[in-house]
Design a protein around this motif. Sequence first.
Motif, PDB file in Angstrom:
ATOM      1  N   VAL A 187       3.489   8.327   2.559  1.00  0.00           N
ATOM      2  CA  VAL A 187       4.319   9.679   1.793  1.00  0.00           C
ATOM      3  C   VAL A 187       4.297  10.868   2.613  1.00  0.00           C
ATOM      4  O   VAL A 187       3.356  11.548   2.788  1.00  0.00           O
ATOM      5  N   ALA A 188       5.114  11.431   3.343  1.00  0.00           N
ATOM      6  CA  ALA A 188       5.811  12.282   4.334  1.00  0.00           C
ATOM      7  C   ALA A 188       5.956  13.532   3.629  1.00  0.00           C
ATOM      8  O   ALA A 188       5.758  13.936   2.412  1.00  0.00           O
ATOM      9  N   SER A 189       6.989  14.383   4.268  1.00  0.00           N
ATOM     10  CA  SER A 189       7.778  15.329   3.454  1.00  0.00           C
ATOM     11  C   SER A 189       8.840  15.913   4.334  1.00  0.00           C
ATOM     12  O   SER A 189       8.522  15.386   5.301  1.00  0.00           O
ATOM     13  N   VAL A 190       9.846  16.500   4.149  1.00  0.00           N
ATOM     14  CA  VAL A 190      11.258  17.541   4.262  1.00  0.00           C
ATOM     15  C   VAL A 190      10.590  18.208   5.200  1.00  0.00           C
ATOM     16  O   VAL A 190      10.562  18.678   6.123  1.00  0.00           O
ATOM     17  N   MET A 191       8.910  18.358   4.765  1.00  0.00           N
ATOM     18  CA  MET A 191       7.947  19.586   5.745  1.00  0.00           C
ATOM     19  C   MET A 191       7.713  19.325   7.179  1.00  0.00           C
ATOM     20  O   MET A 191       7.200  19.222   8.321  1.00  0.00           O
ATOM     21  N   GLY A 192       7.759  17.670   7.085  1.00  0.00           N
ATOM     22  CA  GLY A 192       7.226  16.759   8.696  1.00  0.00           C
ATOM     23  C   GLY A 192       8.859  16.648   8.983  1.00  0.00           C
ATOM     24  O   GLY A 192       8.366  16.225  10.483  1.00  0.00           O
ATOM     25  N   ARG A 193       9.714  17.012   9.043  1.00  0.00           N
ATOM     26  CA  ARG A 193      10.728  16.983   9.835  1.00  0.00           C
ATOM     27  C   ARG A 193      11.020  18.627  10.060  1.00  0.00           C
ATOM     28  O   ARG A 193      11.600  19.018  12.095  1.00  0.00           O
ATOM     29  N   VAL A 194      10.902  19.713   9.305  1.00  0.00           N
ATOM     30  CA  VAL A 194      11.380  21.381   9.707  1.00  0.00           C
ATOM     31  C   VAL A 194       9.699  21.657   9.271  1.00  0.00           C
ATOM     32  O   VAL A 194       9.580  21.983   7.916  1.00  0.00           O
ATOM     33  N   SER A 195       8.967  22.461  10.266  1.00  0.00           N
ATOM     34  CA  SER A 195       7.808  23.299  10.175  1.00  0.00           C
ATOM     35  C   SER A 195       8.559  24.815   8.761  1.00  0.00           C
ATOM     36  O   SER A 195       8.985  25.550  10.043  1.00  0.00           O
ATOM     37  N   CYS A 196       7.872  24.297   7.694  1.00  0.00           N
ATOM     38  CA  CYS A 196       8.764  26.267   7.370  1.00  0.00           C
ATOM     39  C   CYS A 196       7.421  26.939   6.388  1.00  0.00           C
ATOM     40  O   CYS A 196       7.971  27.902   6.227  1.00  0.00           O
ATOM     41  N   PHE A 197       6.476  26.925   6.482  1.00  0.00           N
ATOM     42  CA  PHE A 197       5.174  27.578   6.689  1.00  0.00           C
ATOM     43  C   PHE A 197       3.836  27.286   7.233  1.00  0.00           C
ATOM     44  O   PHE A 197       4.000  26.394   7.701  1.00  0.00           O
ATOM     45  N   LEU A 231       0.721  -1.032  -0.376  1.00  0.00           N
ATOM     46  CA  LEU A 231       0.218  -0.607  -0.246  1.00  0.00           C
ATOM     47  C   LEU A 231       0.927   1.899  -0.292  1.00  0.00           C
ATOM     48  O   LEU A 231       1.395   1.370   0.252  1.00  0.00           O
ATOM     49  N   VAL A 232       0.629   1.368  -1.097  1.00  0.00           N
ATOM     50  CA  VAL A 232       1.471   3.599  -1.189  1.00  0.00           C
ATOM     51  C   VAL A 232       0.495   4.558  -1.290  1.00  0.00           C
ATOM     52  O   VAL A 232      -0.829   4.915  -1.985  1.00  0.00           O
ATOM     53  N   ASN A 233       0.459   4.974   0.008  1.00  0.00           N
ATOM     54  CA  ASN A 233      -0.398   6.302   0.189  1.00  0.00           C
ATOM     55  C   ASN A 233       0.184   7.590  -0.323  1.00  0.00           C
ATOM     56  O   ASN A 233       1.259   8.315   0.463  1.00  0.00           O
ATOM     57  N   ASN A 234      -0.177   7.628  -0.724  1.00  0.00           N
ATOM     58  CA  ASN A 234       0.428   8.952  -1.790  1.00  0.00           C
ATOM     59  C   ASN A 234      -0.333  10.106  -1.786  1.00  0.00           C
ATOM     60  O   ASN A 234       0.454  11.784  -2.043  1.00  0.00           O
ATOM     61  N   ALA A 235      -0.947  10.415  -2.186  1.00  0.00           N
ATOM     62  CA  ALA A 235      -2.211  11.333  -2.028  1.00  0.00           C
ATOM     63  C   ALA A 235      -2.196  12.435  -0.968  1.00  0.00           C
ATOM     64  O   ALA A 235      -2.517  12.653  -0.010  1.00  0.00           O
ATOM     65  N   GLY A 236      -2.688  13.570  -0.981  1.00  0.00           N
ATOM     66  CA  GLY A 236      -1.787  14.510  -0.801  1.00  0.00           C
ATOM     67  C   GLY A 236      -2.492  16.057  -1.814  1.00  0.00           C
ATOM     68  O   GLY A 236      -1.970  16.155  -2.178  1.00  0.00           O
ATOM     69  N   ILE A 237      -2.424  16.835  -0.559  1.00  0.00           N
ATOM     70  CA  ILE A 237      -3.034  18.207  -1.188  1.00  0.00           C
ATOM     71  C   ILE A 237      -1.725  19.163  -0.763  1.00  0.00           C
ATOM     72  O   ILE A 237      -1.237  18.875   0.866  1.00  0.00           O
ATOM     73  N   SER A 238      -1.744  20.963  -0.715  1.00  0.00           N
ATOM     74  CA  SER A 238      -0.876  21.553   0.046  1.00  0.00           C
ATOM     75  C   SER A 238      -1.208  23.023   0.324  1.00  0.00           C
ATOM     76  O   SER A 238      -1.115  22.959   0.915  1.00  0.00           O
TER      77      SER A 238
END
Length: 368
Positions: free
Chosen positions: A212-222, A159-166
């Motif tokens: 699928v997370a993000s580097v924004m899951g390590r450092v919150s930039c906005f 299972l690849v959880n890839n769906a996302g929005i910003s």
Amino acid sequence: MWLYVVASLLGLFLLRRWHRERQTVPRLSEKHVLITGCDSGFGSLLARQLDARGMRVLAACLTEAGAAQLRAATSDRLQTVLLDVTSSKSIADVTAWVRQRVGDQGTTGLTPLLSPSCHPIIPSFTLPICASRGEAGTGLWAGGAAPALPISFPGLWGLVNNAGISIPTAPNEWLSKEDFVKVLNVNLVGLVEVTLSLLPLLRRARGRVVNVASVMGRVSCFGGGYCISKFGVEAFSDSLRRELRPFGVRVSIIEPGGFQTGIIDPAPLVKGFVGLWERLPAEAQAAYGRHYVDKYAKTTTLLQRLSSSRLSHVTDAMTHALLSRCPRSRYAAGWDARLIFVPLSYCPAWLSDTIIGLFLPIPASGIP
């Protein structure tokens, strides 16, 4: 002397890790993988890559147009389904659809022979009766009880959880509760519900979950729900990995840096930002100043230009997490992820705040 010993041990460790990670699981043509968010970007590319390797890809798309485009670019093996991860009914319907295609097959009832810290290394097959009963002195393992091995083919392997929005993305003060919920429902709550719905099939198959997370899951930039949701994906994945490890299910986190996908398309990001600015009360607009919007638009455009167009860096990490006998717990994808954001996440708060602050607009009534 000690320096040479340490260097030798480190070299042996890296060589062993490289060798183990190169080994892939067998029988790819019999394995089903469900991928969410396949309309475009990482999901679409991953679906095409796995299909080319002969796997049975179940591609979940949000729109029929996205599904049709994907089907046109792949083989008849690939099957598409429409999925809205914010709808419990849609998730339940897709879960039933997946169950019909993969069945309830799995390696239940037997414990596989394990390689330390790895997924089962023995492929599924039927054993001679003497070995399957564990009779001493006979069969494949003479001289003792035979280890139990899986005897049926996997059901839902991955299972690849890839769906996302910003969107919406803006300073937190500009946003309402509904703005946060909109993003969290897709990126986090939907991911959790999809995973929980399919866990029985994944557990029986001793399969893989790739979030699928993000580097924004390590450092919150906005501000906004995006970074919050990705921190949540990291936390959910960490707890899930520890809970499912005894069942032989491996959970991996993908942490992409900046890549040229729809998530960082400047046009909708800036349009949404301007819309949020226009609904602010006059006092808040005066506090931030119009230049804040202009600086944000320039920064967003620059970010898109600096981002990588090679989406395969991310999909290769996803593929490794799905197919390697020894997948990693985390994959940082992209030069910026490895060289900037991951190191930045280990820095003290004052230092990371200072570095990130250099790229943020300064409000009109703020302190330079």
